[in-house]
Design an enzyme around this catalytic site. Structure first.
Site, PDB file in Angstrom:
ATOM      1  N   GLY A 143      -5.788  -3.563  -8.313  1.00  0.00           N
ATOM      2  CA  GLY A 143      -6.955  -2.759  -8.001  1.00  0.00           C
ATOM      3  C   GLY A 143      -6.574  -1.426  -7.402  1.00  0.00           C
ATOM      4  N   GLN A 192      -9.276   2.227  -0.582  1.00  0.00           N
ATOM      5  CA  GLN A 192      -9.175   2.566  -1.996  1.00  0.00           C
ATOM      6  C   GLN A 192     -10.180   3.641  -2.379  1.00  0.00           C
ATOM      7  OE1 GLN A 192      -9.418  -1.024  -4.325  1.00  0.00           O
ATOM      8  NE2 GLN A 192      -7.394  -1.735  -3.694  1.00  0.00           N
ATOM      9  N   SER A 236     -13.381   1.522   3.005  1.00  0.00           N
ATOM     10  CA  SER A 236     -12.466   1.132   1.929  1.00  0.00           C
ATOM     11  C   SER A 236     -11.389   2.179   1.768  1.00  0.00           C
ATOM     12  CB  SER A 236     -13.226   0.962   0.605  1.00  0.00           C
ATOM     13  OG  SER A 236     -12.321   0.870  -0.480  1.00  0.00           O
ATOM     14  N   ARG A 272     -13.445  -6.845 -11.842  1.00  0.00           N
ATOM     15  CA  ARG A 272     -13.633  -6.311 -10.492  1.00  0.00           C
ATOM     16  C   ARG A 272     -14.404  -4.991 -10.529  1.00  0.00           C
ATOM     17  NH1 ARG A 272      -7.894  -6.669  -7.560  1.00  0.00           N
ATOM     18  NH2 ARG A 272      -9.160  -5.965  -5.806  1.00  0.00           N
ATOM     19  N   ARG A 280      -2.657 -14.282  -2.609  1.00  0.00           N
ATOM     20  CA  ARG A 280      -2.892 -14.603  -1.193  1.00  0.00           C
ATOM     21  C   ARG A 280      -3.408 -16.028  -1.011  1.00  0.00           C
ATOM     22  NH1 ARG A 280      -1.330 -10.057   1.035  1.00  0.00           N
ATOM     23  NH2 ARG A 280      -1.901  -8.086   0.033  1.00  0.00           N
ATOM     24  N   SER A 325       0.826  -1.208   0.000  1.00  0.00           N
ATOM     25  CA  SER A 325       0.000   0.000   0.000  1.00  0.00           C
ATOM     26  C   SER A 325       0.860   1.257   0.000  1.00  0.00           C
ATOM     27  CB  SER A 325      -0.921   0.010   1.222  1.00  0.00           C
ATOM     28  OG  SER A 325      -1.826  -1.068   1.189  1.00  0.00           O
ATOM     29  N   LYS A 352     -12.425  -9.853  -4.878  1.00  0.00           N
ATOM     30  CA  LYS A 352     -10.985  -9.594  -4.931  1.00  0.00           C
ATOM     31  C   LYS A 352     -10.409 -10.257  -6.187  1.00  0.00           C
ATOM     32  CE  LYS A 352     -10.099  -7.239  -1.096  1.00  0.00           C
ATOM     33  NZ  LYS A 352      -9.346  -5.954  -1.081  1.00  0.00           N
ATOM     34  N   ARG A 359     -12.297 -15.003  -2.788  1.00  0.00           N
ATOM     35  CA  ARG A 359     -11.383 -15.584  -1.809  1.00  0.00           C
ATOM     36  C   ARG A 359     -12.077 -16.462  -0.773  1.00  0.00           C
ATOM     37  NH1 ARG A 359      -7.144 -10.482  -1.177  1.00  0.00           N
ATOM     38  NH2 ARG A 359      -5.877 -11.069  -2.977  1.00  0.00           N
ATOM     39  N   ASP A 393      -7.261  -8.354   3.900  1.00  0.00           N
ATOM     40  CA  ASP A 393      -6.335  -9.127   3.069  1.00  0.00           C
ATOM     41  C   ASP A 393      -5.794 -10.352   3.783  1.00  0.00           C
ATOM     42  OD1 ASP A 393      -6.553  -7.517   0.834  1.00  0.00           O
ATOM     43  OD2 ASP A 393      -4.884  -6.226   1.413  1.00  0.00           O
TER      44      ASP A 393
END
Length: 449
Positions: free
Chosen positions: A111, A187, A185, A140, A408, A39, A362, A366, A335
């Site tokens: 993303g 993002q 979020s 996405r 991941r 990040s 994601k 996931r 995550d």
């Protein structure tokens, strides 16, 4: 010498990772460093590119995602030296000076790249941009950032009613707004704050709970004027801003350290020291949950590096117990849920994970991916609409599993395999390189017969 326990095989257009614990068992030990925080790496490249003057970045993550960010901003006029972990030099072009690229911007699998970048593209008046990504990124949802940008006056077009990439952007003089986000979020928040840098007045984002605050910390370090209200989970940027290049030291990524925290916790006889890990309080949900589960983790040598709290993490094996993971914890460990699912498989009792529907959109679904593949190994996991129910204590058996080309998922399955009987082969294991290029070599180094 690489451990014979862990072997990587090249197959047609993919890599397969095989993990074969000896019948007598293994342990995890040593002293390691993890890659730079993903990040923070993204944000350092972006802000360095749009600031005035020179930015130096030490400890940058060399994964595929930051490379996508660097290539996009190079295509818009920023000078970025070859990426490395020692020192990357970014010669910024100044806020508002991104150039129209000659080709489509490609965000790859990232993303973070596409969503944060949209805030900048939308606010560059009278310039036209197109941006896409790989097949996973093109599936996405982008409407979560496009709709609030449109409320500010942005012109953005995309597939499926402006919700999917490829996207076309015609930059505008945006107007300030106060956006109440339905989800926590980082993002979404970061995208709107970046859009507000060139907007006259106050642009505010209010969230239902606190999300990662790396953007706020770095924007302030680069000179932006922010107002932060922790009680209402609100952040305001006051534009137009002036950004000046900085020296950024990127701490180790706690999301990457999470795999080793769980590995050393679940494999008997293990002790591992993970050096120089960022412990930003908006990211430490993984530490809180592992503490709830009874893990033996100690934070040593606490310090601050470029405005981010950092520590060395010492972890020793211990029998874990089940817990419930839900609510405000989720944005602070979203995550890490796949690797926490692995921890829960080896814990006593039944672990419940709720409020994590975000994981279904994601790089893969996931929740479905980790449940399906761990169940192949003998785990007892039931999918919930927004989470998982994991009954721990069932021994795992090695088998063939798949990464779903999700980094991941690939790494979580590798950690689970350390505590399984027999050989586990993870197909499409090259996905790990998206965020952790050295994962396999580190896994080989820490395994002890």
């Amino acid at each position: 010498m690489p451990s014979p326990i862990v072997t990587l095989h090249d197959a047609i257009a993919q890599q397969n990772l095989s993990i074969s614990p000896p019948p007598s068992g293994l342990s995890v030990g040593g002293k390691i460093a993890v890659p730079g925080d993903k990040s923070i790496s993204h944000r350092a490249l972006m802000l360095g590119a749009i600031a005035s003057g020179e930015t130096t970045i030490e400890g940058l993550l060399l994964g595929e995602d930051p490379r996508s960010t660097a290539s996009c901003f190079q295509a818009m006029g920023a000078e970025i030296s070859p990426l490395n972990t020692e020192k990357v030099i970014v010669k910024g072009i100044g806020l508002g000076n991104l150039q129209e690229p000659q080709d489509v911007l490609n965000a790859g699998n990232s993303g973070t790249t596409i969503r944060l970048m949209l805030g900048l593209l939308a606010s560059h008046r009278d310039r036209f941009f197109t941006v896409t990504g790989d097949s996973s990124l093109r599936s996405r949802p982008m409407s979560r950032v496009i709709k609030p940008l449109q409320q500010m006056g942005a012109q953005i077009w995309g597939r499926k009613d402006n919700s999917l990439a490829p996207l076309a952007v015609r930059g505008q003089q945006l107007k300030p707004s106060h956006y109440h986000s339905p989800i926590a979020s980082a993002q979404v928040k970061s995208c709107l704050l970046l859009a507000g840098l060139m907007t006259e007045g106050k642009t505010t984002v209010t969230e239902p709970s606190l999300s990662r605050d790396h953007s706020e910390r770095m924007l302030q370090a680069f000179g932006a004027q922010l107002e932060i209200d922790p009680e209402t989970h609100s952040v305001t940027v006051i534009g137009p801003a002036t950004l000046q290049g900085q020296r950024v030291i990127v701490p180790g990524d706690l999301s990457s350290a999470a795999f080793w925290l769980v590995a050393a916790s679940i494999v008997p006889g293990s002790e591992l020291l993970i050096e120089n890990v960022g412990i930003n309080p908006t990211r430490t949900g993984i530490l809180e949950v592992l503490e709830m589960m009874g893990a033996d983790i100690r934070l040593e040598n606490k310090r601050a590096v470029t405005g981010e709290p950092v520590a060395d993490l010492r972890v020793r094996s211990r029998q874990l117990k089940a817990c419930t993971i839900e609510g405000n914890l989720i944005p602070r460990l979203i995550d890490e849920i796949p690797i926490l699912a692995v921890a829960a498989v080896f814990a006593r009792g039944t672990t419940i994970i709720r409020d994590a529907a975000e994981l279904r959109v994601k790089e893969s679904d996931r929740l479905a991916a980790i449940a399906t593949e761990l169940n192949r190994m003998g785990a007892r996991i039931t999918e919930l609409p927004d989470g998982l129910e994991i009954t721990g204590g069932t021994p795992l058996e090695g088998t063939e599993v798949d990464s779903y080309t999700d980094h991941r998922i690939a790494m979580s399955l590798a950690i689970a395999a350390l505590n399984a009987q027999g050989t586990t082969t993870i197909h499409r294991a090259e996905a790990a390189a998206i965020s952790y290029p050295e994962f396999v070599s580190t896994l080989q180094a820490v395994c002890r017969n």
